[in-house]
Scaffold this motif. Structure first.
Motif, mmCIF file in Angstrom:
data_model
loop_
_atom_site.group_PDB
_atom_site.id
_atom_site.type_symbol
_atom_site.label_atom_id
_atom_site.label_comp_id
_atom_site.label_asym_id
_atom_site.label_seq_id
_atom_site.Cartn_x
_atom_site.Cartn_y
_atom_site.Cartn_z
ATOM 1 N N GLU A 127 0.823 -1.209 0.000
ATOM 2 C CA GLU A 127 0.000 0.000 0.000
ATOM 3 C C GLU A 127 0.859 1.261 0.000
ATOM 4 O O GLU A 127 0.476 2.273 -0.595
ATOM 5 C CB GLU A 127 -0.937 -0.023 1.208
ATOM 6 N N GLU A 130 1.966 1.652 -3.655
ATOM 7 C CA GLU A 130 0.826 1.986 -4.507
ATOM 8 C C GLU A 130 0.297 3.389 -4.204
ATOM 9 O O GLU A 130 -0.121 4.111 -5.116
ATOM 10 C CB GLU A 130 -0.292 0.964 -4.341
ATOM 11 N N LEU A 172 -11.491 7.370 -9.604
ATOM 12 C CA LEU A 172 -10.973 6.213 -8.877
ATOM 13 C C LEU A 172 -9.792 6.591 -7.996
ATOM 14 O O LEU A 172 -9.697 6.167 -6.839
ATOM 15 C CB LEU A 172 -10.548 5.124 -9.866
ATOM 16 N N GLU A 175 -10.642 8.157 -4.885
ATOM 17 C CA GLU A 175 -11.185 7.187 -3.935
ATOM 18 C C GLU A 175 -10.098 6.262 -3.375
ATOM 19 O O GLU A 175 -10.395 5.359 -2.585
ATOM 20 C CB GLU A 175 -12.260 6.334 -4.612
ATOM 21 N N LYS A 177 -8.126 4.278 -5.320
ATOM 22 C CA LYS A 177 -8.079 3.054 -6.117
ATOM 23 C C LYS A 177 -7.222 3.267 -7.355
ATOM 24 O O LYS A 177 -7.164 4.382 -7.879
ATOM 25 C CB LYS A 177 -9.496 2.639 -6.531
ATOM 26 N N LEU A 181 -8.307 0.047 -12.920
ATOM 27 C CA LEU A 181 -9.694 -0.394 -12.801
ATOM 28 C C LEU A 181 -10.609 0.373 -13.751
ATOM 29 O O LEU A 181 -11.756 -0.019 -13.957
ATOM 30 C CB LEU A 181 -10.172 -0.218 -11.355
ATOM 31 N N THR A 200 -0.420 3.745 -12.188
ATOM 32 C CA THR A 200 -1.291 2.725 -11.594
ATOM 33 C C THR A 200 -2.162 2.031 -12.629
ATOM 34 O O THR A 200 -3.015 1.223 -12.279
ATOM 35 C CB THR A 200 -2.189 3.335 -10.492
ATOM 36 N N GLU A 232 -8.241 -7.486 -5.649
ATOM 37 C CA GLU A 232 -8.071 -6.425 -6.647
ATOM 38 C C GLU A 232 -7.798 -6.959 -8.047
ATOM 39 O O GLU A 232 -7.453 -6.211 -8.954
ATOM 40 C CB GLU A 232 -6.965 -5.465 -6.231
#
Length: 366
Positions: A127, A130, A172, A175, A177, A181, A200, A232
Motif C-alpha cells: 500500500e 501503490e 478512482l 477514492e 483506487k 480499474l 497505476t 483487486e
C-alpha cells in the motif's frame, strides 16, 4: 517482443537479490542498506519453455533461441516519492518505462536484515508503494482532465475523448483506487488511456519473498498478500530469493534434484514468467528448422502479419500467408514433412489469429 518488467519494492525486501537470481548475474549490488540500487539495472533472460526443446529435437535444430524477457531492477521507494523524496522522481520515471510492475514484498522475518519501518507487514508495504504511484497519477490528472474539459467545451473532439476516458480514472484515484480499474475497451479509448502513461494503470504481479522453509506453500504473510491480490484482480506468486540465489550456477540436473528435495517442481523464474505472461496476455509461437528453433512472443489476439513483424518489419509489410502447424500436431506426427502429408499444415491469411504454440513459416514479398 518479450516484455519489460520493473522490479519494485521498499528497501531491503530482497528486490536486488531476486533480480540477481532471476538474471543469473551479479549486476545489481545487494547490500543491507536503502538505495543500494541507484541506477536501474536491466537483465535479459531467456524464457524457459520445454516445448522449444521438444521442437528442436524433432527438427534436429543446431541452435535453440528462447524468447527474451527483461527485468529492470528499480531503486527502492520510500514514502514521499511522489513529492521527490528519496529517489522518488527517478523511481517514478523508471516505472513509466516498463510494461508491468513486479512488486517484491518481504514475507519473512530476519532480525539481521533491517526493514525501513522496523516491522514485517507486506500488505502495508504494498500500500505504501501503490499510494505513492496513485498520488503521482492524481497530481497528473488533476491538471490534465480540467484542461481537456476546457478544450472539449470549445468543440475539440480529441479533448472530449480524453476527458471522457480520464475522468473515471481521476475519480478512482480520488477514492484511493488504481487507475487500471478504469481501463476502457474501445480502440480509441484505449489509445488515449495508454498515452496518459498512468503509473497505476500498469498490471501488477506481487512476488512474496519468503524464507526457504516456506518456499513450497508460503506462510501467514504471503497468505495476506494473496488475499489482497485476489480482491483487486492482481496476480501473486511465492518465491524464495535465497533459494533462487542457491540455484545460480547449478546444472539442470542438480537444480531439479535440489528443487525436489525442498518440495518444488520449478524455479521461481518459471513461476514469475508464467504469471507475467498471464498478466500481460502474452502467447508464444515458434519458428523451427535445421539451423535453429526459436520462440517468439506476441499478445493474445495478434494476427499473422503482426507475428511476422516480430521477426522482421519487412515480413509484416510484405506478408502473403503463414504456413501453420499446431504444436501438438507437430509433436504427434514427428515434424513438418509428416504434418504436410497428413494435411495438418494450414495456409493462413492476414486475418488469422495466432494461437499459443503455433509453429509458423511466413511467406512474404517486399
Amino acid at each position: 517482443m518479450g516484455f519489460r518488467c520493473g522490479i519494485v519494492g521498499l528497501p531491503n525486501v530482497g528486490k536486488s537479490t531476486l533480480f540477481n537470481a532471476l538474471t543469473e548475474t551479479q549486476a545489481a549490488q545487494a547490500a543491507n542498506y536503502p538505495f543500494c540500487t541507484i541506477e536501474p539495472n536491466v537483465g535479459n533472460v531467456g524464457v524457459p519453455d520445454p516445448r522449444l526443446d521438444t521442437l528442436a529435437k524433432i527438427a534436429g535444430s543446431a541452435k535453440i533461441i528462447p524468447t527474451q524477457l527483461s527485468f529492470v531492477d528499480i531503486a527502492g521507494l520510500v514514502r514521499g516519492a511522489s513529492k521527490g523524496e528519496g529517489l522518488g522522481n527517478q523511481f517514478l520515471g523508471n516505472i513509466r518505462e516498463v510494461d508491468a510492475i513486479v512488486h517484491v514484498l518481504r514475507c519473512f522475518e530476519n532480525d539481521d536484515i533491517q526493514h525501513v519501518d522496523n516491522r514485517v507487514d507486506p500488505v502495508s508495504d504494498a500500500e505504501t508503494v501503490e499510494t505513492e504511484l496513485m498520488l503521482a497519477d492524481l497530481e497528473s490528472l488533476e491538471k490534465r482532465v480540467p484542461a481537456a474539459q476546457k478544450k472539449a467545451a470549445q468543440g475539440d473532439k480529441e479533448a472530449k475523448l480524453i476527458a471522457a476516458v480520464l475522468q473515471p480514472a481521476l475519480e478512482l484515484l480520488r477514492e484511493g483506487k488504481p487507475a487500471r480499474l478504469a481501463r476502457p475497451e474501445g480502440d480509441d479509448e484505449l489509445r488515449v488511456f495508454n498515452q496518459a502513461q498512468l503509473l497505476t494503470a500498469k498490471p501488477v504481479l506481487y512476488v512474496c519473498n519468503v524464507e526457504e522453509s516456506a518456499a513450497a506453500n508460503g506462510n501467514a504473510f504471503s497468505a495476506k498478500v494473496f488475499e489482497k491480490a485476489q480482491a483487486e484482480g492482481a496476480n501473486a506468486v511465492i518465491v524464495s530469493a535465497a533459494i533462487e540465489s542457491e540455484l545460480v550456477g547449478m546444472d539442470p540436473d542438480e537444480r531439479l534434484m535440489f528443487l525436489e528435495e525442498i518440495g518444488l517442481h520449478e524455479t521461481g523464474l518459471a513461476r514469475v514468467i508464467r504469471s507475467g505472461y498471464d498478466l500481460l496476455h502474452l502467447i508464444t509461437f515458434f519458428t523451427v528448422g535445421p539451423k535453429e528453433a526459436r520462440a517468439w512472443t506476441v499478445h493474445q489476439g495478434a494476427k499473422a502479419p503482426e507475428a511476422a513483424g516480430e521477426i522482421h518489419s519487412d515480413m509484416q509489410r510484405g506478408f502473403i500467408r503463414a504456413e501453420t502447424i499446431a504444436y501438438d500436431d507437430y509433436v504427434a506426427l514427428g515434424g513438418e514433412t509428416a504434418c504436410k502429408d497428413a494435411g495438418k499444415l494450414r495456409q493462413e491469411g492476414k486475418e488469422y489469429v495466432i494461437q499459443d504454440g503455433d509453429v509458423l513459416h511466413f511467406k512474404f514479398n517486399v
